[in-house]
Motif scaffolding. Structure first.
Motif, short mmCIF file in Angstrom:
data_model
loop_
_atom_site.label_atom_id
_atom_site.label_comp_id
_atom_site.label_asym_id
_atom_site.label_seq_id
_atom_site.Cartn_x
_atom_site.Cartn_y
_atom_site.Cartn_z
N LYS A 1 1.80 4.94 0.70
CA LYS A 1 1.39 5.99 1.64
C LYS A 1 2.12 7.29 1.29
O LYS A 1 3.27 7.27 0.88
N ARG A 2 1.44 8.40 1.49
CA ARG A 2 2.01 9.73 1.30
C ARG A 2 2.77 10.10 2.57
O ARG A 2 2.21 10.03 3.67
N CYS B 1 2.53 3.87 -13.41
CA CYS B 1 1.77 5.11 -13.34
C CYS B 1 0.34 4.86 -13.82
O CYS B 1 0.13 4.25 -14.87
N PRO B 2 -0.65 5.34 -13.07
CA PRO B 2 -2.04 5.10 -13.45
C PRO B 2 -2.50 5.89 -14.68
O PRO B 2 -3.49 5.53 -15.30
N GLY C 1 6.16 9.05 -1.87
CA GLY C 1 5.38 7.84 -1.74
C GLY C 1 6.27 6.82 -1.06
O GLY C 1 7.45 6.71 -1.38
N VAL D 1 0.86 -1.18 0.00
CA VAL D 1 0.00 0.00 0.00
C VAL D 1 0.90 1.24 0.00
O VAL D 1 1.75 1.38 0.88
N SER E 1 -0.25 11.51 -10.00
CA SER E 1 0.05 11.00 -8.66
C SER E 1 0.37 9.51 -8.72
O SER E 1 -0.37 8.72 -9.30
N ASN F 1 6.46 11.39 -5.42
CA ASN F 1 5.06 11.00 -5.46
C ASN F 1 4.37 11.30 -6.78
O ASN F 1 3.21 10.93 -6.95
N LEU G 1 0.51 7.87 -5.96
CA LEU G 1 -0.08 7.32 -4.74
C LEU G 1 -1.19 6.32 -5.07
O LEU G 1 -1.55 5.51 -4.23
N GLN G 2 -1.72 6.36 -6.30
CA GLN G 2 -2.72 5.39 -6.74
C GLN G 2 -2.13 4.39 -7.74
O GLN G 2 -2.87 3.69 -8.43
N ALA G 3 -0.82 4.32 -7.82
CA ALA G 3 -0.15 3.44 -8.77
C ALA G 3 -0.29 1.97 -8.37
O ALA G 3 -0.60 1.66 -7.21
N ASN G 4 -0.03 1.11 -9.33
CA ASN G 4 0.01 -0.33 -9.07
C ASN G 4 1.46 -0.79 -9.08
O ASN G 4 2.32 -0.15 -9.69
#
Length: 109
Positions: free
Chosen positions: A23-24, A68-69, A33, A21, A54, A46, A56-59
């Motif tokens: 986290k910021r 990168c999303p 991140g 997971v 961002s 980040n 922070l929502q990457a896989n």
């Protein structure tokens, strides 16, 4: 270079960062991140160096790459090297788990 410590013990750091997971984390003037895979920790800028999306929502894939999303650019979590896409490498920062917490080293601003 500045060294920051997140948490006060190994157990606290592990509870702060659930497995895989992102986290910021704000360290001085930098926003990073930070994520844990097993007992390995990774700290990185980040935002994607391509278009600033961002991370922070990457896989994370099975090859240890952050994706990168926005455009699916991929970066090696250990080195920051771009693996798919055309931009500069992702800035990564040393993150070492110690008895006293997670030590992260960032360049002076």
């Amino acid at each position: 270079m500045k060294e920051f410590t997140v948490g006060n013990s190994q157990d606290q750091v592990i509870s702060l960062f659930p497995e895989r997971v992102i986290k910021r984390v704000a360290l001085g003037e930098k926003i990073l991140g930070v994520m844990r895979v097993g007992m390995e920790f990774y700290a990185f800028e980040n935002s994607c160096p391509h278009r600033g999306a961002s991370l922070l929502q990457a896989n994370i894939n099975g090859q240890g790459e952050i994706i990168c999303p926005l455009h699916q650019y991929r970066f090696d979590l250990k080195t920051g090297q771009v693996k798919a896409g055309y931009c500069r490498d992702l800035e990564v920062f040393p993150a070492i788990l110690t008895e006293d917490g997670l030590k992260i080293t960032v360049p002076d601003s």
